[in-house]
Motif scaffolding. Structure first.
Motif, PDB file in Angstrom:
ATOM      1  N   ALA A 104       0.847  -1.207   0.000  1.00  0.00           N
ATOM      2  CA  ALA A 104       0.000   0.000   0.000  1.00  0.00           C
ATOM      3  C   ALA A 104       0.876   1.249   0.000  1.00  0.00           C
ATOM      4  CB  ALA A 104      -0.903   0.002   1.220  1.00  0.00           C
ATOM      5  N   CYS A 105       0.601   2.156  -0.939  1.00  0.00           N
ATOM      6  CA  CYS A 105       1.387   3.395  -1.003  1.00  0.00           C
ATOM      7  C   CYS A 105       0.521   4.635  -0.792  1.00  0.00           C
ATOM      8  CB  CYS A 105       2.153   3.494  -2.326  1.00  0.00           C
ATOM      9  SG  CYS A 105       1.122   3.408  -3.803  1.00  0.00           S
ATOM     10  N   SER A 106      -0.804   4.465  -0.799  1.00  0.00           N
ATOM     11  CA  SER A 106      -1.699   5.574  -0.443  1.00  0.00           C
ATOM     12  C   SER A 106      -3.036   5.012  -0.027  1.00  0.00           C
ATOM     13  CB  SER A 106      -1.876   6.555  -1.609  1.00  0.00           C
ATOM     14  OG  SER A 106      -2.601   5.968  -2.670  1.00  0.00           O
ATOM     15  N   VAL A 107      -3.741   5.787   0.790  1.00  0.00           N
ATOM     16  CA  VAL A 107      -5.070   5.381   1.243  1.00  0.00           C
ATOM     17  C   VAL A 107      -5.957   6.616   1.339  1.00  0.00           C
ATOM     18  CG1 VAL A 107      -4.457   5.559   3.715  1.00  0.00           C
ATOM     19  CG2 VAL A 107      -6.382   4.110   3.009  1.00  0.00           C
ATOM     20  N   GLY A 108      -7.199   6.447   0.945  1.00  0.00           N
ATOM     21  CA  GLY A 108      -8.201   7.493   1.121  1.00  0.00           C
ATOM     22  C   GLY A 108      -9.320   6.953   1.989  1.00  0.00           C
ATOM     23  N   LEU A 109      -9.792   7.771   2.932  1.00  0.00           N
ATOM     24  CA  LEU A 109     -10.863   7.371   3.843  1.00  0.00           C
ATOM     25  C   LEU A 109     -11.926   8.463   3.870  1.00  0.00           C
ATOM     26  CD1 LEU A 109      -8.235   6.389   6.413  1.00  0.00           C
ATOM     27  CD2 LEU A 109     -10.062   4.780   5.942  1.00  0.00           C
ATOM     28  N   VAL A 110     -13.180   8.061   3.794  1.00  0.00           N
ATOM     29  CA  VAL A 110     -14.298   9.004   3.824  1.00  0.00           C
ATOM     30  C   VAL A 110     -15.301   8.526   4.863  1.00  0.00           C
ATOM     31  CG1 VAL A 110     -16.218  10.004   2.511  1.00  0.00           C
ATOM     32  CG2 VAL A 110     -13.998   9.657   1.407  1.00  0.00           C
ATOM     33  N   LYS A 111     -15.546   9.352   5.886  1.00  0.00           N
ATOM     34  CA  LYS A 111     -16.473   8.982   6.958  1.00  0.00           C
ATOM     35  C   LYS A 111     -17.867   9.497   6.646  1.00  0.00           C
ATOM     36  CE  LYS A 111     -15.313   8.472  11.262  1.00  0.00           C
ATOM     37  NZ  LYS A 111     -15.983   7.210  11.645  1.00  0.00           N
ATOM     38  N   VAL A 112     -18.832   8.594   6.712  1.00  0.00           N
ATOM     39  CA  VAL A 112     -20.237   8.948   6.471  1.00  0.00           C
ATOM     40  C   VAL A 112     -21.012   8.722   7.757  1.00  0.00           C
ATOM     41  CG1 VAL A 112     -22.338   8.316   5.201  1.00  0.00           C
ATOM     42  CG2 VAL A 112     -20.126   8.424   4.013  1.00  0.00           C
ATOM     43  N   HIS A 113     -21.725   9.746   8.193  1.00  0.00           N
ATOM     44  CA  HIS A 113     -22.553   9.653   9.392  1.00  0.00           C
ATOM     45  C   HIS A 113     -23.967  10.086   9.041  1.00  0.00           C
ATOM     46  CE1 HIS A 113     -23.455   9.595  13.692  1.00  0.00           C
ATOM     47  NE2 HIS A 113     -24.115  10.716  13.503  1.00  0.00           N
ATOM     48  N   ASP A 114     -24.916   9.230   9.339  1.00  0.00           N
ATOM     49  CA  ASP A 114     -26.320   9.508   9.035  1.00  0.00           C
ATOM     50  C   ASP A 114     -26.521   9.862   7.558  1.00  0.00           C
ATOM     51  OD1 ASP A 114     -29.011   9.685   9.616  1.00  0.00           O
ATOM     52  OD2 ASP A 114     -28.909  11.720  10.405  1.00  0.00           O
ATOM     53  N   GLY A 115     -25.795   9.136   6.687  1.00  0.00           N
ATOM     54  CA  GLY A 115     -25.979   9.308   5.247  1.00  0.00           C
ATOM     55  C   GLY A 115     -25.296  10.507   4.636  1.00  0.00           C
ATOM     56  N   LYS A 116     -24.446  11.197   5.416  1.00  0.00           N
ATOM     57  CA  LYS A 116     -23.750  12.384   4.898  1.00  0.00           C
ATOM     58  C   LYS A 116     -22.251  12.284   5.167  1.00  0.00           C
ATOM     59  CE  LYS A 116     -27.649  15.563   5.390  1.00  0.00           C
ATOM     60  NZ  LYS A 116     -28.629  14.533   5.746  1.00  0.00           N
ATOM     61  N   VAL A 117     -21.455  12.761   4.214  1.00  0.00           N
ATOM     62  CA  VAL A 117     -20.005  12.786   4.395  1.00  0.00           C
ATOM     63  C   VAL A 117     -19.666  13.835   5.451  1.00  0.00           C
ATOM     64  CG1 VAL A 117     -17.788  13.291   3.314  1.00  0.00           C
ATOM     65  CG2 VAL A 117     -19.529  12.014   2.039  1.00  0.00           C
TER      66      VAL A 117
END
Length: 204
Positions: free
Chosen positions: A19-32
Motif C-alpha cells: 500500500a502506497c496511499s489510502v483514502g478514507l471518507v467517513k459517512v454519518h447519518d448518510g452524509k459525508v
C-alpha cells in the motif's frame, strides 16, 4: 443510521503489503462528515514501484519518502474509522491489503466488518460495466480522479449513500441484507464473533 467509512488503497506493486496511499471518507447519518488522504511507505521487500502501477495511480517511490510506514499509519486508520464498518469497491482487494500489510509488518489485523460497493452496485443499477467510474456515475458522482485513493473512496461512499436511498435502507446492514450482499469480517475478534453468530455481524 447510515454510518460507515469508505476506504480505497493504491499499491506499489502486486503485493497486498505494498500500500502506497489510502483514502478514507467517513459517512454519518448518510452524509459525508470527514475525509483524509495519506501516503504510505511500503515495507522493505514490498516497496518496488512497478511501472504498471505507477501508470495507474501516478505515484513513485520518491513520493512516499518520509511518509508513515504501515505500522505508523495503521493506528490512525483504525482511529479514523472509529468502529465503523468499512465499504470498498471490490472490497476483497482493499481488506486484503489491510490483512496482508498488517501480517507482513507484524501488526495485529484490526477488527472490521465490511460491505463491497461493487456488489451493491450490481444489485442496484443496470449497467454494461460496474467499474467504479460507471457505478459512481449511476449514483450521480461523476468527473472524479479515478485511482486517486481519496477520490475513489468518495465515489464508493456516493454509491452506498445513493443505493441506500434507492432501496429506502436506513443502515448499511439493512442495505446489505435487503440486497443479499455478504457482510465480511477481518480481524481475530470480528472473525470469532462472526463464527459464533453463525451469520453476519450486526452493522450500525
Amino acid at each position: 443510521m447510515l454510518n460507515f467509512t469508505a476506504i480505497d488503497f493504491e499499491t506499489a506493486n502486486s503485493s497486498g503489503a505494498s500500500a502506497c496511499s489510502v483514502g478514507l471518507v467517513k459517512v454519518h447519518d448518510g452524509k459525508v462528515v470527514d475525509k483524509v488522504y495519506w501516503l504510505i511507505q511500503p515495507p522493505p521487500g514490498h516497496d518496488t514501484f512497478l511501472e504498471w502501477n505507477t501508470k495507474i495511480h501516478g505515484l513513485r517511490a520518491a513520493d512516499v519518502v518520509g511518509a508513515d510506514t504501515w505500522a505508523q499509519q495503521l493506528p490512525k486508520l483504525v482511529a479514523f474509522a472509529d468502529g465503523d464498518p468499512l465499504v470498498a469497491h471490490n472490497a476483497g482487494f482493499d481488506l486484503g491489503v489491510i490483512k496482508t500489510a498488517s501480517t507482513v509488518t507484524g501488526q495485529t489485523v484490526p477488527d472490521f466488518s465490511y460491505v463491497c460497493s461493487l456488489q451493491v452496485a450490481r444489485r442496484t443499477y443496470h449497467l454494461d460495466s460496474y467499474r467504479l467510474p460507471l457505478a459512481a456515475a449511476a449514483a450521480g458522482f461523476e468527473g472524479f480522479s479515478h485511482h486517486n485513493a481519496l477520490a475513489d473512496a468518495e465515489a464508493c461512499a456516493a454509491i452506498i449513500i445513493h443505493a441506500a436511498a434507492v432501496h429506502d435502507s436506513k443502515t448499511l446492514g439493512g442495505l446489505a441484507r435487503f440486497l443479499r450482499v455478504k457482510i465480511g469480517v477481518i480481524g481475530p475478534e470480528a472473525t470469532k464473533e462472526h463464527a459464533s453468530n453463525h451469520g453476519p455481524m450486526a452493522l450500525q
